[in-house]
Write an enzyme that holds these catalytic residues in place. Sequence first.
Site, PDB file in Angstrom:
ATOM      1  N   HIS A 109     -10.091  24.809-116.294  1.00  0.00           N
ATOM      2  CA  HIS A 109     -10.373  24.950-114.867  1.00  0.00           C
ATOM      3  C   HIS A 109     -11.809  25.462-114.666  1.00  0.00           C
ATOM      4  O   HIS A 109     -12.587  24.892-113.895  1.00  0.00           O
ATOM      5  CB  HIS A 109      -9.354  25.930-114.273  1.00  0.00           C
ATOM      6  CG  HIS A 109      -9.594  26.305-112.846  1.00  0.00           C
ATOM      7  ND1 HIS A 109      -8.816  25.860-111.811  1.00  0.00           N
ATOM      8  CD2 HIS A 109     -10.533  27.116-112.281  1.00  0.00           C
ATOM      9  CE1 HIS A 109      -9.257  26.362-110.677  1.00  0.00           C
ATOM     10  NE2 HIS A 109     -10.311  27.136-110.927  1.00  0.00           N
ATOM     11  N   GLU A 110     -12.163  26.529-115.401  1.00  0.00           N
ATOM     12  CA  GLU A 110     -13.510  27.105-115.259  1.00  0.00           C
ATOM     13  C   GLU A 110     -14.574  26.133-115.767  1.00  0.00           C
ATOM     14  O   GLU A 110     -15.680  26.076-115.230  1.00  0.00           O
ATOM     15  CB  GLU A 110     -13.621  28.445-116.002  1.00  0.00           C
ATOM     16  CG  GLU A 110     -12.696  29.534-115.462  1.00  0.00           C
ATOM     17  CD  GLU A 110     -12.889  29.816-113.975  1.00  0.00           C
ATOM     18  OE1 GLU A 110     -14.017  29.663-113.470  1.00  0.00           O
ATOM     19  OE2 GLU A 110     -11.899  30.164-113.308  1.00  0.00           O
ATOM     20  N   ASP A 117     -11.363  29.593-105.055  1.00  0.00           N
ATOM     21  CA  ASP A 117     -12.058  28.322-104.819  1.00  0.00           C
ATOM     22  C   ASP A 117     -11.899  27.852-103.373  1.00  0.00           C
ATOM     23  O   ASP A 117     -12.836  27.310-102.791  1.00  0.00           O
ATOM     24  CB  ASP A 117     -11.515  27.257-105.768  1.00  0.00           C
ATOM     25  CG  ASP A 117     -11.718  27.671-107.212  1.00  0.00           C
ATOM     26  OD1 ASP A 117     -12.702  28.380-107.487  1.00  0.00           O
ATOM     27  OD2 ASP A 117     -10.883  27.291-108.050  1.00  0.00           O
ATOM     28  N   HIS A 119     -15.567  23.800-113.016  1.00  0.00           N
ATOM     29  CA  HIS A 119     -16.611  24.364-112.146  1.00  0.00           C
ATOM     30  C   HIS A 119     -17.967  24.321-112.855  1.00  0.00           C
ATOM     31  O   HIS A 119     -18.971  23.902-112.297  1.00  0.00           O
ATOM     32  CB  HIS A 119     -16.337  25.843-111.838  1.00  0.00           C
ATOM     33  CG  HIS A 119     -15.137  26.097-110.990  1.00  0.00           C
ATOM     34  ND1 HIS A 119     -14.957  25.521-109.758  1.00  0.00           N
ATOM     35  CD2 HIS A 119     -14.060  26.896-111.181  1.00  0.00           C
ATOM     36  CE1 HIS A 119     -13.807  25.956-109.236  1.00  0.00           C
ATOM     37  NE2 HIS A 119     -13.248  26.788-110.088  1.00  0.00           N
TER      38      HIS A 119
END
Length: 412
Positions: free
Chosen positions: A79-80, A185, A83
């Site tokens: 997930h990170e 987010d 980004h």
Amino acid sequence: MKSFRIGSLFGIPIKLDLTFLLVLPLFAYLIGIQIESVTDILNEIWGAGISIDALTGGMTPWILGTIAAIGLFVGVVCHELGHSLTAQRYGFPIESITLWLFGGIAAFSEMPEDWRQELNIAIAGPIVSVLVGIVSYVAFVLSPDVLSGVVAPETLDGIRFVLGYLAVLNVALAIFNMVPAFPMDGGRVLRALLARSQPYARATQQAAGVGKIFAVLMGLFGLLVMNWLLIGIALFVYIGASSESQQVTMKAAFQDVVVSDIMTPATDLHTVSTDTSVAELVKRMFSERHTGYPVLENGRLVGLVTLSDAREIKPVERDAYTVDEVMSTDLKTISPDSDAMTAIEQMQRDNIGRLLVVDSGPGHGMETGSQDYQEQDLVGLISRTDVMTAFNIIQKSGAMGPMGDRESQPAD
Ligand SMILES: [Zn+2]
């Protein structure tokens, strides 16, 4: 936060915070005790046909809990990375990805103010989580065909439990992150959408306001059901929303404001010379109510002397010492043309209350930091008080900058 590096992916260091070491066994435990109910749900919604008996004997729940918890955090890292890699594509450097108490943080050294870039960076994480969820689900569906005969039936049941649960958890992670509250987010997505039609600072304030309302509701609900994790996250969201909006408001207020606009100019400064006695210095500190003086010699800056420097000399001996014997010559300086925000960041980073503003001659206008004192002309001093006063004036004058609403330039 104390953290240590465990490796790197795509050139980005991956770190574990100490708080993460608490939360991993906690998650392993929580998943372990929920095995029966989760398996029931998986069997019900996806017809998984997992035998609960195969998963609940002896140490099996804790082993499965640990594997699923590690799998969940691998999902968080993905997930990170979503980004981070999107941000890198726009040219924003990523310092690290850290796993801690509430999941993951990707540390950006700067954030985009273009709403399209922020939207894409913010939404990339939840999109990756959904993709990880889909991949887990596909693996869950295919596993009986691929693995039957290869592993024992009980092992296959264990694997399918982990895959099915990870499919659910990663999608839940994506949904949870889309809650419209900073620093989640969803808060960034909301700000990006608000910033389409109005200045960035105003969009931030509105998004932070929505985030605070969510945080309060989440905290109240957490209290009602006595869920400490929820209360913790609510607090975290509330603090995050406040500091985000403060930082951005300050940045917007100080846009195009340089150090020389808000410093105390040299002509208004109280200074001392190198041969002033320490006794005289202390007397002036009391009468003028200043605790720090630039030290000049023949009109040039040679040092800075503070109350704590003077205190190193015993009161009875203060007549015998002069300022140049106690002053500090390792000077924290900034140039008058630097951005006001740079001065604030430098004071925060070095944890100091004032910076000497020096002109180091043509060609060195943008230099900051410690410099050789021989070349320096003192042009002023900037303190935290100067900054806060200027900030209050800019805020109260109604404009985001001294010359009006200048941050509404079209993005891109
Ligand atoms: Zn995220």
